[in-house]
Design a protein around this motif. Structure first.
Motif, short mmCIF file in Angstrom:
data_model
loop_
_atom_site.label_atom_id
_atom_site.label_comp_id
_atom_site.label_asym_id
_atom_site.label_seq_id
_atom_site.Cartn_x
_atom_site.Cartn_y
_atom_site.Cartn_z
N GLY A 24 0.79 -1.23 0.00
CA GLY A 24 0.00 0.00 0.00
C GLY A 24 0.82 1.28 0.00
N PRO A 25 1.75 1.48 0.95
CA PRO A 25 2.54 2.72 0.96
C PRO A 25 3.39 2.91 -0.29
CG PRO A 25 2.68 1.58 3.08
CD PRO A 25 2.00 0.64 2.13
N LEU A 26 3.82 1.82 -0.89
CA LEU A 26 4.60 1.91 -2.13
C LEU A 26 3.70 2.34 -3.29
CD1 LEU A 26 6.59 -1.44 -1.73
CD2 LEU A 26 7.48 0.87 -1.36
N LEU A 27 2.52 1.75 -3.37
CA LEU A 27 1.60 2.04 -4.47
C LEU A 27 1.11 3.48 -4.42
CD1 LEU A 27 0.14 0.70 -6.87
CD2 LEU A 27 -1.74 0.15 -5.32
N GLU A 28 0.98 4.04 -3.22
CA GLU A 28 0.50 5.41 -3.08
C GLU A 28 1.41 6.42 -3.77
OE1 GLU A 28 0.11 6.10 1.06
OE2 GLU A 28 -1.74 4.91 1.29
N ARG A 29 2.67 6.05 -3.96
CA ARG A 29 3.60 6.95 -4.64
C ARG A 29 3.25 7.15 -6.09
NH1 ARG A 29 9.36 6.89 -2.61
NH2 ARG A 29 9.32 6.13 -0.46
N PHE A 43 -5.50 4.01 -6.91
CA PHE A 43 -6.53 2.97 -6.75
C PHE A 43 -6.20 2.10 -5.54
CE2 PHE A 43 -3.38 1.46 -9.85
CZ PHE A 43 -2.98 0.26 -9.29
N ASN A 44 -7.22 1.37 -5.08
CA ASN A 44 -7.08 0.47 -3.94
C ASN A 44 -7.06 -0.97 -4.40
OD1 ASN A 44 -7.30 2.70 -2.05
ND2 ASN A 44 -9.49 2.72 -2.54
N PHE A 45 -6.63 -1.88 -3.53
CA PHE A 45 -6.58 -3.29 -3.89
C PHE A 45 -6.88 -4.15 -2.66
CE2 PHE A 45 -2.46 -2.38 -2.19
CZ PHE A 45 -2.06 -3.54 -1.55
N PHE A 46 -7.29 -5.37 -2.92
CA PHE A 46 -7.55 -6.33 -1.85
C PHE A 46 -7.05 -7.70 -2.31
CE2 PHE A 46 -10.29 -9.71 -0.12
CZ PHE A 46 -10.00 -9.57 1.23
N ILE A 47 -6.28 -8.39 -1.44
CA ILE A 47 -5.75 -9.72 -1.76
C ILE A 47 -6.56 -10.77 -1.02
CG2 ILE A 47 -3.73 -11.23 -1.69
CD1 ILE A 47 -1.96 -8.77 -1.65
N GLU A 98 -13.84 3.47 -5.99
CA GLU A 98 -15.00 4.02 -5.30
C GLU A 98 -15.76 2.91 -4.59
OE1 GLU A 98 -17.17 5.83 -8.43
OE2 GLU A 98 -15.81 7.54 -8.63
N LYS A 99 -16.71 3.33 -3.71
CA LYS A 99 -17.55 2.38 -2.99
C LYS A 99 -19.01 2.60 -3.37
CE LYS A 99 -14.44 1.97 0.98
NZ LYS A 99 -14.31 2.09 2.46
N ASP A 100 -19.82 1.54 -3.25
CA ASP A 100 -21.24 1.68 -3.55
C ASP A 100 -21.98 2.24 -2.35
OD1 ASP A 100 -21.55 -0.39 -1.72
OD2 ASP A 100 -21.78 -1.94 -3.26
N GLU A 101 -23.29 2.32 -2.43
CA GLU A 101 -24.09 2.94 -1.37
C GLU A 101 -24.02 2.16 -0.06
OE1 GLU A 101 -28.24 0.87 -2.95
OE2 GLU A 101 -27.91 3.02 -3.18
N ASN A 102 -23.61 0.88 -0.15
CA ASN A 102 -23.47 0.07 1.06
C ASN A 102 -22.06 0.13 1.65
OD1 ASN A 102 -26.16 -0.92 0.89
ND2 ASN A 102 -25.49 -2.42 -0.65
N GLY A 103 -21.20 0.89 1.00
CA GLY A 103 -19.84 1.01 1.48
C GLY A 103 -18.91 -0.06 0.99
N ILE A 159 -16.32 -0.93 -5.32
CA ILE A 159 -16.79 -1.24 -6.67
C ILE A 159 -15.59 -1.77 -7.46
CG2 ILE A 159 -17.79 -0.32 -8.79
CD1 ILE A 159 -19.08 1.88 -7.10
N VAL A 160 -15.63 -3.06 -7.77
CA VAL A 160 -14.48 -3.72 -8.40
C VAL A 160 -14.30 -3.21 -9.83
CG1 VAL A 160 -13.52 -5.93 -9.15
CG2 VAL A 160 -14.71 -5.76 -6.96
N ILE A 161 -13.07 -2.89 -10.18
CA ILE A 161 -12.74 -2.40 -11.52
C ILE A 161 -11.58 -3.20 -12.09
CG2 ILE A 161 -13.51 -0.05 -11.02
CD1 ILE A 161 -10.51 0.70 -10.72
N LYS A 162 -11.39 -3.08 -13.38
CA LYS A 162 -10.16 -3.59 -14.01
C LYS A 162 -9.27 -2.39 -14.28
CE LYS A 162 -8.12 -6.19 -17.82
NZ LYS A 162 -8.32 -7.07 -18.97
N VAL A 163 -8.08 -2.38 -13.69
CA VAL A 163 -7.16 -1.26 -13.88
C VAL A 163 -6.54 -1.36 -15.27
CG1 VAL A 163 -6.67 -1.00 -11.43
CG2 VAL A 163 -5.29 -2.57 -12.79
N SER A 164 -5.96 -0.26 -15.72
CA SER A 164 -5.31 -0.22 -17.03
C SER A 164 -4.05 -1.06 -17.02
CB SER A 164 -4.97 1.22 -17.41
OG SER A 164 -3.92 1.70 -16.59
N ARG A 165 -3.51 -1.31 -18.20
CA ARG A 165 -2.29 -2.10 -18.29
C ARG A 165 -1.12 -1.39 -17.57
NH1 ARG A 165 -0.59 -6.15 -21.54
NH2 ARG A 165 -2.74 -6.81 -21.17
#
Length: 348
Positions: A108-113, A117-121, A133-138, A141-147
């Motif tokens: 996380g701290p490395l990616l912030e540089r 976007f956020n990630f979950f393993i 982003e998050k939906d109305e339930n918090g 919202i899963v996305i596909k990041v660019s290459r």
């Protein structure tokens, strides 16, 4: 500038290990198609031992190259077109003890540089999901990041693992060498500087950390590394030799590395003698890219100056594209056909 000749990448890899007995870093500048990725594999194999069942029993090199990126594969959910995840190859030793090592807090701290976007393993399914982003339930919202964003994430993943090896964490105590091949192919110039500077900070922090080889075709990245590491590194220009499976290593440690000027001198001699290979189109394109960047031109193609009535004007860009990035490069070295030699001379 001293020049050493080598037959076979394994011989060259052995030489790099000898250089690392003297200095902590070896920097290699080489054009695409020279064999940088294969060299990193040969270097790794020299420290690898396998048993009778072809199982790896010992290794000493943590490496980043195209094969590292291949450890991550997209599942695009073609059936439902809804949930896209990046899968990790659970069989690779690269991922040893991930859950116990809390990789999210390290990546996380490395990616912030570099990214927003956020990630979950998911350690049970070996899947990575991304969100902004998050939906109305918090819920994210899963996305596909660019290459490019994917490459940045994998690079930060590798940096986190490299930090574990530098800290001599138990799962990575086997790492004696780190080999990094072209980590920034998708980054812009600003990020190239940031990545180089950050990498130097990471690798130079401990005096007894792993010895490191870094190879690249990126001019700015190489120059920043050279300036940051100075006397701690051997700096070399890696080229293909004239014979099949032969290579030259030019030591540029003690002199300024004016590779763009050296390239033009070399290409000028080659086009005179006719001893041209297809990868020399790649060298010429790189010189044009540097020229365009220096003069603030929109594209390297602006360096192609021909008469307005020349019917082959669109052909020259196409030829350079094909020869430097097309299928031809896979089968290098290959002597050019006479027709292409004439095109090369005219463009040059």
């Amino acid at each position: 500038m001293s020049v050493a000749n080598f037959v076979g990448l394994n011989t060259l890899a052995a030489h790099l290990r000898q250089e690392l007995m003297i200095k902590k870093f070896v920097l290699l500048y080489a054009y695409n198609g020279t064999g940088k990725t294969r060299l990193s594999t040969e270097f790794k194999n020299l420290g690898k031992q396998v048993d009778e069942e072809s199982e790896t029993t010992q290794q000493d090199t943590l490496y980043f190259n195209a094969f590292t990126e291949d450890l991550f594969v997209w599942d695009n959910d073609l059936e439902n077109d809804a949930r896209r995840v990046l899968r990790m190859n659970s069989e690779s030793r690269f991922f040893n003890g991930l859950q116990e090592l809390e990789m999210e807090s390290r990546i996380g701290p490395l990616l912030e540089r570099y990214a927003d976007f956020n990630f979950f393993i998911n350690y049970e399914t070996w899947e990575i999901t991304f969100s902004r982003e998050k939906d109305e339930n918090g819920d994210p919202i899963v996305i596909k990041v660019s290459r490019g964003e994917e490459n940045i994430f994998i690079w930060c993943f590798f940096l986190a693992v490299a930090q574990l090896a530098i800290d001599k964490q138990e799962a990575y105590r086997w790492v004696e060498y780190i080999y990094i091949d072209d980590p920034i192919s998708s980054l812009d110039e600003n990020n190239a500087i940031a990545v180089a500077n950050h990498l130097v900070q990471l690798l130079t922090a401990p005096d007894n950390g792993p010895k490191t080889v870094i190879s690249t075709h990126h001019v700015l990245f190489f120059n920043v590394l050279s300036n940051e590491l100075r006397k701690k590194a051997y700096r070399n220009l890696l080229c293909k030799g004239q014979a099949l499976d032969s290579y030259t290593l030019q030591d540029s440690t003690s002199k300024p590395f004016l590779h763009h000027l050296a390239s033009l001198v070399e290409l000028n001699e080659l086009q005179k003698t006719g001893n041209l290979y297809t990868h020399h189109f790649n060298m010429m394109r790189r010189a044009m890219e540097q020229t365009a960047n220096f003069f603030g031109l929109d594209s390297w193609t602006d360096c192609i100056k021909v008469e307005e009535d020349d019917p082959d004007k669109p052909l020259y860009k196409r030829i350079i594209d094909l020869m430097s990035h097309g299928d031809y490069s896979i089968y290098e070295p290959r002597v050019m056909m006479e027709e292409n030699k004439n095109h090369f001379r005219k463009i040059f």
